[in-house]
Design a protein around this motif. Structure first.
Motif, PDB file in Angstrom:
ATOM      1  N   PRO A  20      31.422   3.196  -3.654  1.00  0.00           N
ATOM      2  CA  PRO A  20      30.849   1.845  -3.574  1.00  0.00           C
ATOM      3  C   PRO A  20      29.331   1.876  -3.411  1.00  0.00           C
ATOM      4  CG  PRO A  20      32.714   2.078  -2.072  1.00  0.00           C
ATOM      5  CD  PRO A  20      32.397   3.451  -2.588  1.00  0.00           C
ATOM      6  N   GLU A  22      26.095   0.394  -1.560  1.00  0.00           N
ATOM      7  CA  GLU A  22      25.896  -0.219  -0.244  1.00  0.00           C
ATOM      8  C   GLU A  22      25.345  -1.629  -0.377  1.00  0.00           C
ATOM      9  OE1 GLU A  22      23.915   1.745   3.145  1.00  0.00           O
ATOM     10  OE2 GLU A  22      25.111   3.467   2.441  1.00  0.00           O
ATOM     11  N   THR A  28      19.332  -0.226  -8.115  1.00  0.00           N
ATOM     12  CA  THR A  28      20.670  -0.535  -8.646  1.00  0.00           C
ATOM     13  C   THR A  28      20.562  -1.576  -9.752  1.00  0.00           C
ATOM     14  OG1 THR A  28      21.551  -0.174  -6.431  1.00  0.00           O
ATOM     15  CG2 THR A  28      23.026  -1.206  -8.007  1.00  0.00           C
ATOM     16  N   LYS A  56      28.879   5.605  -9.287  1.00  0.00           N
ATOM     17  CA  LYS A  56      28.804   4.428  -8.428  1.00  0.00           C
ATOM     18  C   LYS A  56      29.702   3.346  -9.000  1.00  0.00           C
ATOM     19  CE  LYS A  56      24.150   5.107  -6.719  1.00  0.00           C
ATOM     20  NZ  LYS A  56      22.758   4.682  -6.872  1.00  0.00           N
ATOM     21  N   ARG A  57      30.214   2.483  -8.098  1.00  0.00           N
ATOM     22  CA  ARG A  57      31.130   1.425  -8.556  1.00  0.00           C
ATOM     23  C   ARG A  57      30.331   0.266  -9.169  1.00  0.00           C
ATOM     24  NH1 ARG A  57      36.314   1.716  -7.501  1.00  0.00           N
ATOM     25  NH2 ARG A  57      36.542  -0.551  -7.572  1.00  0.00           N
ATOM     26  N   ALA A  76      28.785  -4.991  -9.162  1.00  0.00           N
ATOM     27  CA  ALA A  76      28.892  -3.838  -8.268  1.00  0.00           C
ATOM     28  C   ALA A  76      30.098  -4.059  -7.362  1.00  0.00           C
ATOM     29  CB  ALA A  76      27.623  -3.696  -7.437  1.00  0.00           C
ATOM     30  N   ASN A  77      30.783  -2.990  -7.029  1.00  0.00           N
ATOM     31  CA  ASN A  77      31.968  -3.022  -6.157  1.00  0.00           C
ATOM     32  C   ASN A  77      32.995  -4.072  -6.585  1.00  0.00           C
ATOM     33  OD1 ASN A  77      30.400  -1.200  -4.766  1.00  0.00           O
ATOM     34  ND2 ASN A  77      29.886  -2.602  -3.109  1.00  0.00           N
ATOM     35  N   GLU A  79      36.334  -5.959  -7.286  1.00  0.00           N
ATOM     36  CA  GLU A  79      37.599  -5.843  -6.563  1.00  0.00           C
ATOM     37  C   GLU A  79      38.546  -6.906  -7.121  1.00  0.00           C
ATOM     38  OE1 GLU A  79      38.880  -6.477  -1.917  1.00  0.00           O
ATOM     39  OE2 GLU A  79      36.762  -6.561  -2.496  1.00  0.00           O
ATOM     40  N   TYR A 114      32.843  -9.534  -6.704  1.00  0.00           N
ATOM     41  CA  TYR A 114      31.864  -8.454  -6.893  1.00  0.00           C
ATOM     42  C   TYR A 114      30.498  -8.881  -6.380  1.00  0.00           C
ATOM     43  CZ  TYR A 114      30.447 -11.291 -10.957  1.00  0.00           C
ATOM     44  OH  TYR A 114      30.014 -12.315 -11.777  1.00  0.00           O
ATOM     45  N   THR A 121      27.437 -12.223  -3.529  1.00  0.00           N
ATOM     46  CA  THR A 121      28.876 -12.101  -3.771  1.00  0.00           C
ATOM     47  C   THR A 121      29.338 -13.209  -4.698  1.00  0.00           C
ATOM     48  OG1 THR A 121      29.152 -11.185  -1.563  1.00  0.00           O
ATOM     49  CG2 THR A 121      31.145 -11.992  -2.640  1.00  0.00           C
TER      50      THR A 121
END
Ligand code: NI
Length: 180
Positions: A20, A22, A28, A56-57, A76-77, A79, A114, A121
């Motif tokens: 993930p 940060e 990024t 990296k995710r 990023a990240n 889900e 994400y 978010t």
């Protein structure tokens, strides 16, 4: 912005798990922009960081058809919060498996959370091609390729073909260097 090299299968780097992010900081966001440019140049509709050698995710996606206004999504990240029980087969390809296409069945609709390029978010619901591409790219984050969803026989035929192509292009490069 810069174009990045896309790793072609089979390659052990495509089988690794990404970690993930940060927070989405300037570097990024720069990586996301470079990935997007690389994806458009290929051209493709999605790209995951492990495909450019970054574990990296992070994924980027744009499924707008040719002629439409670009609709880039940098995630990023990502889900998956929810996936429909209803599934649909769709023909998939991958920038890491050039010229290979197979039918893959996945949930038809998903809800994804994400962090965007501004570290905010976001939650979106996706269906159709967008849902397919997001799930395909998220697979890359755990070292899964679309060929891992099809029969072992078909998979080994495709990977053998890609291995042969890699050898051919390597020897072509060598010959070009020798004759230069
Ligand atoms: Ni792919």
């Amino acid at each position: 912005m810069a174009l990045l090299d896309i790793i072609v299968a089979p390659d052990p780097r495509l089988k690794k798990h990404a970690v993930p992010v940060e927070r989405v900081d300037a570097s990024t966001a720069k990586l996301m922009a470079d990935m997007l440019e690389t994806m458009y140049e290929a051209p493709g509709v999605g790209l995951a960081a492990p495909q450019v050698g970054v574990l990296k995710r992070i994924i980027v996606v744009d499924t707008v058809r040719e002629g439409g206004a670009p609709q880039p999504r940098m995630m990023a990240n990502p889900e998956i919060l929810w996936a429909s029980e209803e599934t649909k087969p769709h023909e998939e390809g991958c920038l890491s498996l050039p010229d290979e296409y197979e039918m893959v069945t996945r949930p038809d609709r998903i809800k994804v959370r994400y962090l965007d390029e501004k570290n905010e978010t976001r939650t979106i619901e996706a269906d159709g091609l967008l849902a397919v591409v997001i799930q395909h790219e998220m697979d890359h984050l755990k070292g899964v390729l679309f060929v891992d969803h099809i029969s072992g026989l078909k998979r080994s035929i495709i990977l053998r073909r890609l291995t042969k192509q890699k050898k051919l292009s390597k020897s072509a490069r060598r010959h070009a260097l020798e004759s230069a």
